[in-house]
Design a protein around this motif. Structure first.
Motif, PDB file in Angstrom:
ATOM      1  N   GLU A  10      51.531 -70.048   5.873  1.00 50.33           N
ATOM      2  CA  GLU A  10      51.015 -71.154   5.080  1.00 50.33           C
ATOM      3  C   GLU A  10      51.563 -72.449   5.646  1.00 50.33           C
ATOM      4  O   GLU A  10      52.486 -73.051   5.121  1.00 50.33           O
ATOM      5  N   ILE A  11      51.012 -72.915   6.726  1.00 48.77           N
ATOM      6  CA  ILE A  11      51.596 -74.042   7.438  1.00 48.77           C
ATOM      7  C   ILE A  11      51.323 -75.344   6.728  1.00 48.77           C
ATOM      8  O   ILE A  11      52.160 -76.207   6.658  1.00 48.77           O
ATOM      9  N   LEU A  12      50.148 -75.512   6.178  1.00 52.04           N
ATOM     10  CA  LEU A  12      49.825 -76.674   5.357  1.00 52.04           C
ATOM     11  C   LEU A  12      49.265 -76.155   4.045  1.00 52.04           C
ATOM     12  O   LEU A  12      48.987 -74.964   3.907  1.00 52.04           O
ATOM     13  N   PRO A  13      49.090 -77.001   3.076  1.00 49.90           N
ATOM     14  CA  PRO A  13      48.595 -76.502   1.798  1.00 49.90           C
ATOM     15  C   PRO A  13      47.293 -75.729   1.890  1.00 49.90           C
ATOM     16  O   PRO A  13      46.939 -75.024   0.974  1.00 49.90           O
ATOM     17  N   THR A  14      46.542 -75.863   2.971  1.00 52.63           N
ATOM     18  CA  THR A  14      45.299 -75.108   3.118  1.00 52.63           C
ATOM     19  C   THR A  14      45.453 -73.904   4.021  1.00 52.63           C
ATOM     20  O   THR A  14      44.492 -73.191   4.254  1.00 52.63           O
ATOM     21  N   SER A  15      46.656 -73.658   4.543  1.00 48.49           N
ATOM     22  CA  SER A  15      46.803 -72.666   5.601  1.00 48.49           C
ATOM     23  C   SER A  15      46.684 -71.244   5.111  1.00 48.49           C
ATOM     24  O   SER A  15      46.635 -70.327   5.908  1.00 48.49           O
ATOM     25  N   ASN A  16      46.650 -71.018   3.768  1.00 48.03           N
ATOM     26  CA  ASN A  16      46.446 -69.665   3.303  1.00 48.03           C
ATOM     27  C   ASN A  16      44.992 -69.238   3.496  1.00 48.03           C
ATOM     28  O   ASN A  16      44.633 -68.115   3.219  1.00 48.03           O
ATOM     29  N   SER A 214      58.257 -82.810  -9.084  1.00 50.54           N
ATOM     30  CA  SER A 214      58.270 -83.902  -8.110  1.00 50.54           C
ATOM     31  C   SER A 214      58.472 -83.375  -6.693  1.00 50.54           C
ATOM     32  O   SER A 214      57.836 -83.856  -5.744  1.00 50.54           O
ATOM     33  N   LEU A 215      59.352 -82.396  -6.540  1.00 51.47           N
ATOM     34  CA  LEU A 215      59.536 -81.785  -5.222  1.00 51.47           C
ATOM     35  C   LEU A 215      58.255 -81.081  -4.766  1.00 51.47           C
ATOM     36  O   LEU A 215      57.914 -81.091  -3.573  1.00 51.47           O
ATOM     37  N   TYR A 216      57.539 -80.490  -5.701  1.00 52.34           N
ATOM     38  CA  TYR A 216      56.277 -79.826  -5.373  1.00 52.34           C
ATOM     39  C   TYR A 216      55.230 -80.841  -4.923  1.00 52.34           C
ATOM     40  O   TYR A 216      54.502 -80.614  -3.949  1.00 52.34           O
ATOM     41  N   VAL A 217      55.152 -81.968  -5.634  1.00 56.17           N
ATOM     42  CA  VAL A 217      54.222 -83.031  -5.255  1.00 56.17           C
ATOM     43  C   VAL A 217      54.549 -83.537  -3.853  1.00 56.17           C
ATOM     44  O   VAL A 217      53.664 -83.762  -3.016  1.00 56.17           O
ATOM     45  N   ASN A 218      55.839 -83.710  -3.575  1.00 53.10           N
ATOM     46  CA  ASN A 218      56.247 -84.152  -2.240  1.00 53.10           C
ATOM     47  C   ASN A 218      55.840 -83.148  -1.170  1.00 53.10           C
ATOM     48  O   ASN A 218      55.355 -83.519  -0.100  1.00 53.10           O
ATOM     49  N   PHE A 277      63.572 -74.532  -6.311  1.00 48.49           N
ATOM     50  CA  PHE A 277      62.579 -74.884  -5.296  1.00 48.49           C
ATOM     51  C   PHE A 277      62.950 -74.288  -3.939  1.00 48.49           C
ATOM     52  O   PHE A 277      62.099 -73.729  -3.246  1.00 48.49           O
ATOM     53  N   ARG A 278      64.224 -74.383  -3.587  1.00 47.57           N
ATOM     54  CA  ARG A 278      64.652 -73.851  -2.286  1.00 47.57           C
ATOM     55  C   ARG A 278      64.559 -72.335  -2.247  1.00 47.57           C
ATOM     56  O   ARG A 278      64.366 -71.742  -1.174  1.00 47.57           O
ATOM     57  N   SER A 279      64.663 -71.676  -3.390  1.00 45.11           N
ATOM     58  CA  SER A 279      64.548 -70.218  -3.408  1.00 45.11           C
ATOM     59  C   SER A 279      63.099 -69.754  -3.311  1.00 45.11           C
ATOM     60  O   SER A 279      62.842 -68.578  -3.021  1.00 45.11           O
ATOM     61  N   PHE A 280      62.148 -70.671  -3.519  1.00 47.43           N
ATOM     62  CA  PHE A 280      60.736 -70.315  -3.443  1.00 47.43           C
ATOM     63  C   PHE A 280      60.060 -70.821  -2.170  1.00 47.43           C
ATOM     64  O   PHE A 280      59.013 -70.300  -1.788  1.00 47.43           O
ATOM     65  N   TYR A 281      60.639 -71.848  -1.552  1.00 47.14           N
ATOM     66  CA  TYR A 281      60.007 -72.464  -0.388  1.00 47.14           C
ATOM     67  C   TYR A 281      61.007 -72.569   0.759  1.00 47.14           C
ATOM     68  O   TYR A 281      62.221 -72.581   0.544  1.00 47.14           O
ATOM     69  N   ARG A 288      57.495 -80.316   7.565  1.00 45.55           N
ATOM     70  CA  ARG A 288      56.841 -79.271   8.339  1.00 45.55           C
ATOM     71  C   ARG A 288      56.815 -77.941   7.619  1.00 45.55           C
ATOM     72  O   ARG A 288      55.948 -77.105   7.871  1.00 45.55           O
ATOM     73  N   THR A 289      57.763 -77.718   6.722  1.00 46.51           N
ATOM     74  CA  THR A 289      57.912 -76.376   6.147  1.00 46.51           C
ATOM     75  C   THR A 289      58.093 -76.345   4.634  1.00 46.51           C
ATOM     76  O   THR A 289      58.148 -75.255   4.064  1.00 46.51           O
ATOM     77  N   ASN A 290      58.184 -77.490   3.946  1.00 48.15           N
ATOM     78  CA  ASN A 290      58.528 -77.428   2.522  1.00 48.15           C
ATOM     79  C   ASN A 290      57.383 -76.985   1.627  1.00 48.15           C
ATOM     80  O   ASN A 290      57.556 -76.870   0.416  1.00 48.15           O
TER      81      ASN A 290
END
Length: 327
Positions: A10-16, A214-218, A277-281, A288-290
């Motif tokens: 899943e490199i970008l939000p559409t990569s799935n 907020s971290l998810y939006v970022n 958040f860090r445990s899920f992403y 590049r990876t968040n």
């Protein structure tokens, strides 16, 4: 045109999605999606729900060890003592109830994540991971703050009005003016509530939800990235944090908590949000990876070749495409 590198499925939000996204989606019906969801997230949801039930049981049935072990000073006729200044405020019903707070802490992330997935062409699995993380952050924070309330606690600002102390003799201490909750004659349920001041559960869970969101939006819109974002995106990022701060304001206005209860709850919620958040992403701030979700039974591997999707910034908004290449 700008490019951002990453790795994984899943490199970008559409990569799935696959390059032939339409064909691939037609091969997987609704039943297959539900099965995939249950396989990936079923155990996590079951575990989180169990933790939530345990937290509610602790709150309801475990005595307030910390609060009931404390002493407060009672000086008859004195209305200006430090104790009276801290605990002599009038009792008011909470502006936002416990269940209203719980609904907001789940409903607002659900709304944001749904809209973001629609706008960035995501899919159900990506949405499910985001919601699982948001709910996990809230329930974990709820669990921790209830344990702290039970073992530490403290008197709320309206303690004296709720307690209605009626000493039947001298207290303890050098001048015999220190008493425990046992001299209270008020409603027992309210007394138990008034012994659980630290930390603020409303604020802790609101910050757990708000900071995670907020971290998810970022991660989805790449705010801390390599282009200047549109102010609207900044508003989206700041809105969950603003709502969390407003929760602290409401709790302060209805005199449910002291300032240090609110600060402590905000720190606790923020810490758990970052941890969750860090445990899920894969990362928190690395653009590049968040957005890349972690799997429960497979380590993230950064391969020798990086997949990356194309995007361009139009008026400060990221526009993602379906094109993929190898570099």
């Amino acid at each position: 045109m700008r490019h951002r590198t990453g790795s994984g499925d899943e490199i970008l939000p559409t990569s799935n999605r696959h390059p032939n996204g339409g064909t691939e989606r037609r091969k997987h019906g609704f039943g297959a999606k539900i099965a995939d969801f249950a396989k990936q997230f079923g155990l996590d949801w079951a575990t989180i729900l169990i933790i939530g039930i345990i937290a509610l049981m602790i709150d309801k049935y475990v005595p307030d060890v910390g609060g009931k072990a404390r002493y407060f000073r009672l000086l008859p006729g004195e209305s200006t003592s430090p104790q009276m200044e801290a605990f002599g405020h009038p009792y008011r019903k909470q502006i936002i109830t416990f269940w209203a707070s719980a609904g907001l802490n789940v409903g607002i992330p659900a709304l944001f994540i749904s809209v973001l997935e629609i706008c960035t062409r995501g899919n159900f699995i990506v949405f499910a991971r985001g919601m699982l993380g948001a709910v996990n952050s809230v329930i974990m924070c709820c669990f921790v703050q209830i344990i702290i309330k039970t073992l530490v606690g403290g008197y709320r600002p309206s303690w004296f009005e709720i307690c209605k102390p009626q000493p039947d003799g001298p207290g303890v201490g050098y001048d015999g003016t220190w008493y425990k909750w046992t001299i209270c004659t008020g409603d027992q349920e309210k007394i138990n509530w008034a012994l659980e001041s630290f930390p603020s559960g409303h604020v802790a869970t609101s910050f757990a939800a708000g900071v995670f969101l907020s971290l998810y939006v970022n991660a989805k819109l790449k705010i801390f990235s390599d282009y200047r974002v549109n102010p609207i995106i900044m508003v989206l990022f700041l809105t969950p944090l603003t709502l969390a701060v407003l929760m602290g304001g409401a709790i302060s206005a209805d005199m449910s908590h002291h300032w240090y209860d609110i600060i402590g709850g905000a720190i606790l919620g923020t810490f758990i949000a970052f941890l969750t958040f860090r445990s899920f992403y894969v990362s928190i701030f690395d653009p590049r990876t968040n957005h890349i979700g972690l799997e429960p039974s497979r380590r993230f591997q950064r391969g020798p070749e990086f997949d990356y999707g194309e995007y361009e910034s139009r008026y400060g908004f990221p526009v993602f495409s379906y094109n993929y290449r190898k570099s």
